[in-house]
Design a protein around this motif. Structure first.
Motif, PDB file in Angstrom:
ATOM      1  N   SER A   1       0.831  -1.211   0.000  1.00 36.72           N
ATOM      2  CA  SER A   1       0.000   0.000   0.000  1.00 36.72           C
ATOM      3  C   SER A   1       0.864   1.258   0.000  1.00 36.72           C
TER       4      SER A   1
ATOM      5  N   LEU B   1       2.781   3.333  -3.730  1.00 38.13           N
ATOM      6  CA  LEU B   1       2.237   4.348  -4.633  1.00 38.13           C
ATOM      7  C   LEU B   1       2.930   5.691  -4.353  1.00 38.13           C
TER       8      LEU B   1
ATOM      9  N   ASP C   1       1.294   8.899  -8.503  1.00 35.73           N
ATOM     10  CA  ASP C   1       0.260   7.857  -8.656  1.00 35.73           C
ATOM     11  C   ASP C   1      -1.027   8.283  -7.955  1.00 35.73           C
ATOM     12  N   GLU C   2      -0.880   8.815  -6.748  1.00 34.26           N
ATOM     13  CA  GLU C   2      -2.051   9.253  -5.968  1.00 34.26           C
ATOM     14  C   GLU C   2      -2.827  10.323  -6.737  1.00 34.26           C
ATOM     15  N   GLU C   3      -2.067  11.286  -7.379  1.00 37.98           N
ATOM     16  CA  GLU C   3      -2.705  12.356  -8.158  1.00 37.98           C
ATOM     17  C   GLU C   3      -3.431  11.794  -9.372  1.00 37.98           C
ATOM     18  N   ALA C   4      -2.836  10.776 -10.025  1.00 41.90           N
ATOM     19  CA  ALA C   4      -3.450  10.135 -11.200  1.00 41.90           C
ATOM     20  C   ALA C   4      -4.761   9.442 -10.810  1.00 41.90           C
ATOM     21  N   VAL C   5      -4.748   8.793  -9.639  1.00 42.07           N
ATOM     22  CA  VAL C   5      -5.963   8.107  -9.153  1.00 42.07           C
ATOM     23  C   VAL C   5      -7.057   9.130  -8.899  1.00 42.07           C
ATOM     24  N   GLU C   6      -6.703  10.264  -8.262  1.00 42.32           N
ATOM     25  CA  GLU C   6      -7.682  11.325  -7.977  1.00 42.32           C
ATOM     26  C   GLU C   6      -8.257  11.890  -9.272  1.00 42.32           C
TER      27      GLU C   6
ATOM     28  N   GLU D   1      -8.493  10.419 -12.203  1.00 35.55           N
ATOM     29  CA  GLU D   1      -9.376   9.414 -12.821  1.00 35.55           C
ATOM     30  C   GLU D   1     -10.753   9.427 -12.156  1.00 35.55           C
ATOM     31  N   LEU D   2     -10.737   9.562 -10.859  1.00 39.27           N
ATOM     32  CA  LEU D   2     -12.011   9.639 -10.122  1.00 39.27           C
ATOM     33  C   LEU D   2     -12.832  10.845 -10.590  1.00 39.27           C
TER      34      LEU D   2
END
Length: 201
Positions: free
Chosen positions: A147, A150, A154-159, A161-162
């Protein structure tokens, strides 16, 4: 050939000495009860005969018969006392057999517990518990590493995408609630399937 005609060994008897003793006591009790019945029958006969003798004026013979009757009544009382002793002895012996069986059961249980304790001693249990704790700790470390891999990017990319998924959902047109002709219904159905496919991807 000798095996065919040879004597077969009898299986060991399950009847114990205590069983034999209880049986003998019960047989003696039954004999005493039969003896009591005979005396009771004789007592009634003697009483009737004494009445007859008195009616016939044979007072001395009636008195002698009543003396005999009195003696038999004493015998009857003695057999009552003996019967009581026999019953008590039988009861005590049967209860002692139950106690022996209980003790045997406890002994067997105790031996089984000792064997279990030999297999699982305290040191062995502590070792197993320590190994289990170590395994849990290792798994926790692995979970944290996975966990924690990341990056901030990566965290910014996930946000992002959301947010994109939420924007698409907001931009979708409202589905009309009016009744459509068959062709329009089919077209609307296909559009809906495309939308669902896009959302899923």
């Amino acid at each position: 050939m000798g095996g065919l005609f040879g004597k077969h060994k009898k299986p060991p008897s399950r009847i114990t000495e205590q069983d034999k003793a209880v049986l003998q006591l019960k047989q003696q009790r039954d004999k005493l009860k039969q003896y009591q019945k005979r005396i009771e029958i004789n007592l009634e006969k003697d009483r009737q005969l004494a009445k007859k003798l008195l009616n016939d004026g044979k007072r001395d013979k009636a008195k002698l018969l009543l003396k005999k009757k009195r003696y038999q009544e004493q015998l009857l009382q003695n057999t009552d006392a003996q019967l009581e002793k026999l019953e008590q002895l039988t009861h005590d012996l049967e209860f002692a057999q139950i106690e022996v069986q209980v003790l045997d059961g406890l002994k067997t249980g105790n031996e089984a517990l000792k064997k279990v304790h030999e297999i699982l001693n305290v040191d062995e249990i502590e070792k197993i518990l320590d190994e289990t704790r170590e395994s849990i700790d290792k798994q926790r470390e692995i979970d944290e590493l996975i966990s924690g891999q990341l990056t901030e990017e990566d965290e910014e990319a996930v946000e992002a995408e959301l947010e994109e998924i939420l924007d698409i959902q907001d931009k979708l047109p409202e589905v009309p609630t009016d009744k459509l002709p068959e062709v329009q219904k089919e077209k609307a159905k296909k559009e809906k399937e495309k939308r669902i496919a896009m959302e899923a991807s």
